[in-house]
Design an enzyme around this catalytic site. Sequence first.
Site, short mmCIF file in Angstrom:
data_model
loop_
_atom_site.label_atom_id
_atom_site.label_comp_id
_atom_site.label_asym_id
_atom_site.label_seq_id
_atom_site.Cartn_x
_atom_site.Cartn_y
_atom_site.Cartn_z
N CYS A 224 1.78 20.70 -15.91
CA CYS A 224 0.88 20.51 -14.77
C CYS A 224 1.01 19.07 -14.27
O CYS A 224 1.35 18.15 -15.02
CB CYS A 224 -0.55 20.88 -15.12
SG CYS A 224 -1.23 20.08 -16.58
N THR A 257 0.40 18.82 -20.13
CA THR A 257 0.10 17.87 -19.05
C THR A 257 1.33 17.05 -18.72
O THR A 257 2.20 16.83 -19.58
CB THR A 257 -0.98 16.86 -19.46
OG1 THR A 257 -0.50 16.08 -20.57
CG2 THR A 257 -2.28 17.55 -19.82
N ASP A 258 1.39 16.57 -17.49
CA ASP A 258 2.27 15.44 -17.24
C ASP A 258 1.69 14.27 -18.04
O ASP A 258 0.56 14.32 -18.53
CB ASP A 258 2.37 15.12 -15.75
CG ASP A 258 3.65 14.36 -15.40
OD1 ASP A 258 4.23 13.71 -16.31
OD2 ASP A 258 4.07 14.39 -14.23
N TRP A 259 2.49 13.21 -18.20
CA TRP A 259 2.10 12.13 -19.11
C TRP A 259 0.87 11.36 -18.58
O TRP A 259 0.93 10.68 -17.58
CB TRP A 259 3.31 11.21 -19.34
CG TRP A 259 4.09 11.62 -20.56
CD1 TRP A 259 4.46 10.80 -21.60
CD2 TRP A 259 4.56 12.93 -20.93
NE1 TRP A 259 5.11 11.54 -22.57
CE2 TRP A 259 5.19 12.83 -22.20
CE3 TRP A 259 4.48 14.19 -20.34
CZ2 TRP A 259 5.76 13.92 -22.86
CZ3 TRP A 259 5.05 15.29 -20.99
CH2 TRP A 259 5.67 15.14 -22.23
#
Length: 733
Positions: A224, A257-259
């Site tokens: 995401c 998640t994206d970072w």
Amino acid sequence: MLYTAVAALAIATTPFVRAGSAVTPPAGSPWATAYSKAQTALAKLSLQDKVGIVTGVGWNKGPCVGNTSPASSISYPQLCLQDSPLGIRFSTGNTAFTPGVQAASTWDLDLIGQRGQFIGQENKAAGVHVTLGPVAGPLGKTPQGGRNWEGFSPDPYLTGLAMAATINGIQGAGVQATAKHYILNEQELNRESMSSNADDRTLHELYAWPFADAVNANVAAVMCSYNRVNSTYACEDTYTLQTLLKNQLGFPGYVMTDWNAQHSTVQSALAGLDMSMPGTDFNGGSLYWGSALTNAVNSNQVPLSRLNDMVTRILAAWYLTGQDSGFPSVSFSRNVQGSHNTNVRSIARDGIVLLKNTGNILPLKTPSSIALIGSATIVGAHANNSASCSDHGCNLGALGMGWGSGTANYPYFVAPYDAINTKASSIGAKLTLSSTDNTSAGASAASGKDVAIVVITADSGEGYITVEGNAGDRNDLNAWHSGTALVQAVAAANSNVIVVVHSVGAINLEQIVALSQVKAIVWAGLPSQENGNALVDILWGAISPSGKLVYTIAKSPSDYNTRISSGDDNYSEGLFIDYKHFDDAGITPRYEFGFGLSYTNFTYSGLSITSNAKSGPATGAVVPGGPSDLFQDVATVTVSIKNTGAVTGAEVAQLYITYPSSAPRTPVRQLRGFDKLSLTAGQSGTATFNIRKRDLTYWNVASQQWVVPSGTFGVSVGASSRDLRLTGSFTVS
Ligand SMILES: *[C@@H]1O[C@H](CO)[C@@H](O)[C@H](O)[C@H]1NC(C)=O
Ligand SMILES: *[C@@H]1O[C@H](CO)[C@@H](O)[C@H](O)[C@H]1NC(C)=O
Ligand SMILES: *[C@@H]1O[C@H](CO)[C@@H](O)[C@H](O)[C@H]1NC(C)=O
Ligand SMILES: *[C@@H]1O[C@H](CO)[C@@H](O)[C@H](O)[C@H]1NC(C)=O
Ligand SMILES: *[C@@H]1O[C@H](CO)[C@@H](O)[C@H](O)[C@H]1NC(C)=O
């Protein structure tokens, strides 16, 4: 239960209710066995084990850019997640594969699949369980978007097939692929705060479309994105994560998640997030899961069933890709390249698009003197992995990819000068190099030579690095380093100018096209480490160019209807991006989507259409990707293509569909098929286009279904989105 359309609709109204059990993939799906193994393993895990499997250990706390905790009771390792979509980031033994956009420009699904397979093999050999690619978002709605080049094309059909081929390649080699960035992550400016507010039809038909292909290819993971969707952060948005991705598309894998794109403990868990990456922010703070998730489960704010579902999905992906036995340990110094550079060279070459070739100046015959001009002709800081250019965040010297986390080190780099110098020596031509962008030096080098080759560039990347004033997204569509002025100066000194463009995306070519001395424009894209070799292959005609544009090159930047947004973006252009806008608004582009010349000619004949398509909604049981009937072929179109020129070449035949008037307003033509045929001089072949039910549907917002409208569908087959050679139709009732 979840895998029926009825259940999906029921769940859509009560999105958090998971009935205390994990999903059950359909029998026959490769996920079914993986799920049963995962459920057996789940029973052996403690609460702490489970939380450790779904939570990253924190930034810079493990060997990879993302790492989770091992679970010894089931021999589950510390999972290693690593960038990037074009090879192993931060490694010294990897191949730097071409960016996605270059792969797409070949329109060759075999090469794209092989690229995925080799990326998978290298990651496995380096001990990477999860590779953070491929990219379908950004899709590329805005030409200036900084990360467009990491993905494939603003056309969702082309991107979708490229996603599936890549994922099949990666996962076939035993590595988990990650489809990213989900969703509506189309620019770098304010990406961590802006809201993308696309309407439901645009969301389904354009931006979610290639993710459906990814899910259908059994992608292990979806990442995401940073942005908000209708004001809600993408990583805690119930509609896009649970309703669309997991219910409608039947995604059995896990969402990470994206970072540092996570903003909550409970809301993200309830919305459908399954893994927190890298587990903290980049300073070790913002620990939303880990002990916070344990507390939330203990206080029943997050049901244990939801945590069990997260873990089941993650373990199932691990079993799905066969990583439970014999997986190598992590090392980023192992040489894992094999002979994968053959794929880099093929894609760098076959992705080159020949835009102009006046008087057939190309392929070059036997020039006795050649001038080679421009700073992008020789290895500089970009190409030599200079510490001063980390993550390739500079445009100095020859260019092979954009900048940011979607990059990898080059094992070597063949610049234009390196390869052209070798070629010139072999044919006894005198080569004069002017390796700067100095106009008077360029003109002086060009003067009196048989041919002058000018290399110009445009670059972009991820917003955490600013290059020459461009904070990720491009500030404009001009060639960098006053490339247009350099070409003009060279054209004033030489009447046989060949312009080579290495670029992340469209640039304004008008002043260059207008110069009669510019006989050829070679759109060489982003060729990575095989930059010069690919160029020589095309310039001297070892292979005829066969790439076609995967985006529109406009006559004016203002002809595009999309811009980088300074605040939120309402996506008011809807479905009408790139060529769909130009067709709809009646704007003539300079070079249209799908365009590309070759050293030979192809004629098209004998359009044949068979169809058993029926109107109405897709009603099949939901399999990974959506209702099963969407993925069944309902029509077949064939055309005969003949190479009428003098040399072997490959043609990318393209099929565009026009919807009947009973459908809601739809683009004039949409790409729904392509076939690349390699033909020797005089040879004929058959291009075959298999049209799936999906390819004839629109998303009906009221009924929340994919629907085939009734009426007459137009079929156009041709050499580009505007060079339509054959038309026909079929009627659906
Ligand atoms: C955003 O909200 C509008 C209005 O409620 C809705 O029609 C649309 O589907 C939503 N879009 C997304 C991506 O959730
Ligand atoms: C890399 O390029 C930079 C900039 O041109 C140069 O200063 C440096 O010496 C180069 N390093 C190597 C190892 O070639
Ligand atoms: C460009 O090159 C010319 C010689 O060809 C030189 O006189 C001039 O100083 C150079 N300009 C710059 C800005 O370096
Ligand atoms: C987006 O739409 C909202 C609601 O209609 C409106 O208030 C806002 O001004 C629009 N934003 C932009 C950037 O057009
Ligand atoms: C292709 O055909 C055109 C005319 O139809 C001709 O001008 C051109 O030279 C041909 N090109 C090749 C490579 O045969």
